[in-house]
Every structure is written in C-alpha cells, then in structure tokens.
Design a protein around this motif. Structure first.
Motif, short mmCIF file in Angstrom:
data_model
loop_
_atom_site.label_atom_id
_atom_site.label_comp_id
_atom_site.label_asym_id
_atom_site.label_seq_id
_atom_site.Cartn_x
_atom_site.Cartn_y
_atom_site.Cartn_z
N PHE A 123 0.84 -1.20 0.00
CA PHE A 123 0.00 0.00 0.00
C PHE A 123 0.87 1.25 0.00
N SER A 124 1.91 1.25 0.79
CA SER A 124 2.84 2.38 0.82
C SER A 124 3.46 2.62 -0.56
N ASP A 125 3.84 1.54 -1.23
CA ASP A 125 4.40 1.66 -2.58
C ASP A 125 3.36 2.20 -3.56
N TYR A 126 2.16 1.66 -3.52
CA TYR A 126 1.10 2.12 -4.43
C TYR A 126 0.79 3.61 -4.23
N THR A 131 -1.64 9.09 -9.89
CA THR A 131 -2.98 8.97 -10.45
C THR A 131 -3.90 8.08 -9.63
N LEU A 132 -3.33 7.31 -8.68
CA LEU A 132 -4.14 6.38 -7.90
C LEU A 132 -5.08 7.14 -6.98
N GLN A 133 -6.38 6.88 -7.13
CA GLN A 133 -7.39 7.52 -6.31
C GLN A 133 -7.97 6.60 -5.24
N GLU A 134 -7.98 5.27 -5.54
CA GLU A 134 -8.54 4.33 -4.59
C GLU A 134 -7.73 3.04 -4.57
N TYR A 135 -7.54 2.53 -3.36
CA TYR A 135 -6.89 1.24 -3.14
C TYR A 135 -7.87 0.40 -2.33
N VAL A 136 -8.24 -0.75 -2.88
CA VAL A 136 -9.29 -1.58 -2.30
C VAL A 136 -8.72 -2.92 -1.85
N LEU A 137 -9.06 -3.30 -0.62
CA LEU A 137 -8.69 -4.60 -0.07
C LEU A 137 -9.98 -5.39 0.17
N ARG A 149 -9.45 5.88 0.00
CA ARG A 149 -9.58 6.92 -1.01
C ARG A 149 -8.66 8.08 -0.69
N ARG A 150 -8.00 8.59 -1.73
CA ARG A 150 -7.17 9.77 -1.56
C ARG A 150 -8.10 10.99 -1.62
N ASN A 151 -8.10 11.80 -0.55
CA ASN A 151 -8.97 12.98 -0.54
C ASN A 151 -8.28 14.19 -1.18
N TRP A 156 -5.21 9.55 2.77
CA TRP A 156 -5.96 8.34 2.46
C TRP A 156 -7.01 8.12 3.55
N VAL A 157 -8.27 8.06 3.14
CA VAL A 157 -9.41 7.92 4.06
C VAL A 157 -10.05 6.56 3.82
N LEU A 158 -10.28 5.81 4.89
CA LEU A 158 -10.84 4.47 4.80
C LEU A 158 -12.36 4.49 4.87
N GLN A 159 -13.00 3.74 3.95
CA GLN A 159 -14.42 3.46 4.04
C GLN A 159 -14.58 1.95 3.95
N THR A 160 -15.29 1.37 4.90
CA THR A 160 -15.47 -0.08 4.97
C THR A 160 -16.88 -0.45 4.57
#
Length: 194
Positions: A123-126, A131-137, A149-151, A156-160
């Motif tokens: 995640f740190s690397d990504y 251009t990355l706006q969202e990282y999903v696990l 999500r990058r605000n 980076w703000v988490l939504q579950t």
C-alpha cells in the motif's frame, strides 16, 4: 511470495523480458524478483466477479480494466506488482503493452500469506502512484471490503463495506452490492487459503 536465491540486481528491462518468457509470474522490487503463489477458489471467484462488473461498467468510457496478469509499474520505487484488479482511464497507459503506470483504482484480494504485505509495504508503494485515487482490499474470509480513497488534501481515508452494503468506488463512479461481489463464494471452503 518467495524470494529468489540470487542476490544479483536485475534491471527492469531484463525483468520485463524474462517475464514474457516465464511460465510463472514474478513481482519485481528494486532489482529483485519474487515468485507469486497460486490463488484459492474464493480469491479467483471474487476477482472474476469484480472484473466482470467493472468491465461492463467502463465499456465505452476509455477506461480499461485488467485482472491478475497486467503489471502496475511504480517508477519512483522501481517496482512492478501484479494487482488482482486494476483500472486505468489515462490515455498515456496505451503506450505500455505489458504494464500500466497511471491507474486510478487498484484492488487486492487478501489472503493469509499476503495480507500484511498488501496492507503495509505494498500500500505504501502504491501511494507513490500520483494517479491512484482508490486502493481496495477485499476479504475472502467474510463479506468485507475496505476502500482507501485519496482525498483533496492527499490523505488516504478508509471506508469499509460489510454484509448488506452497497459499494461505491468513486474513482470510476461504480456501484454494486457486496452480494454481487461475493456471488458463488463459499466461506466454509476457505480453511486453506493461500
């Protein structure tokens, strides 16, 4: 992932050339390559479900969805990863036939052997991808999706999302139920997840 025994530096170009010929996939981290393990039924099913839903959603928009076999290149860190699912809407990515540099969405389906890495260093690397706006696990043990999500401030703000939730991926304005994502997944069969 298992590190190769060789401590010799491998250039990105040599890695890409070798990867085209290799019967197995490898991720590349600053000159070292790491063989990738296979995936469980749940992992493949979740990835396939999401790919199918996203492919239908982005059809005709200029965005492209990739599943498992397309590399994300983090040039600033000299890293190539194989995300489970990746979306790019950036026309510059058409210049790269075997990797993408400008994704807006990256998804990893978690497994016990890779979860800590996916949440931490990967995640740190990504995050270095501008251009990355969202990282999903996505969990394969229960219905749970975590969307980072990058605000506007760059945080980076988490939504579950959990069982019964409707998922929204803002980077491509995609909506679906979590049940659609987990269609045909049997949680009782995930005892020996890779």
């Amino acid at each position: 992932m298992i590190a190769n025994q060789s401590q010799n530096y491998i250039s990105p170009q040599d890695y890409l050339t070798g990867e085209e010929l290799s019967p197995i996939k490898h991720e590349y981290i600053d000159g070292q390559i790491y063989a990738m393990a296979g995936a469980s039924d749940a992992h493949v099913t979740i990835t396939g479900n999401l790919f199918a839903l996203l492919r239908s959603h982005v059809r005709g928009t200029g965005c492209r969805v990739y599943m498992a076999d397309m590399k994300a290149y983090i040039e600033t860190a000299n890293i190539f990863y194989y995300p489970d699912v990746m979306v790019t809407c950036d026309a510059r990515d058409s210049a790269f036939p075997n990797h993408k540099k400008y994704p807006c969405l990256i998804v990893e389906v978690l497994s016990p052997k890779t979860e800590a890495f996916d949440r931490g260093d990967k995640f740190s690397d990504y995050q270095q991808l501008e251009t990355l706006q969202e990282y999903v696990l996505i969990s394969q043990k229960r219905q749970r999706l975590e969307c980072f999500r990058r605000n506007a401030e760059g945080f980076w703000v988490l939504q579950t999302y959990n069982q019964g939730s409707d998922i929204h991926l803002a980077s491509i304005d995609f909506r679906t139920s979590i049940d659609s994502l987990y269609e045909d997944v049997s949680f009782g069969d995930n005892e020996e997840i890779q």
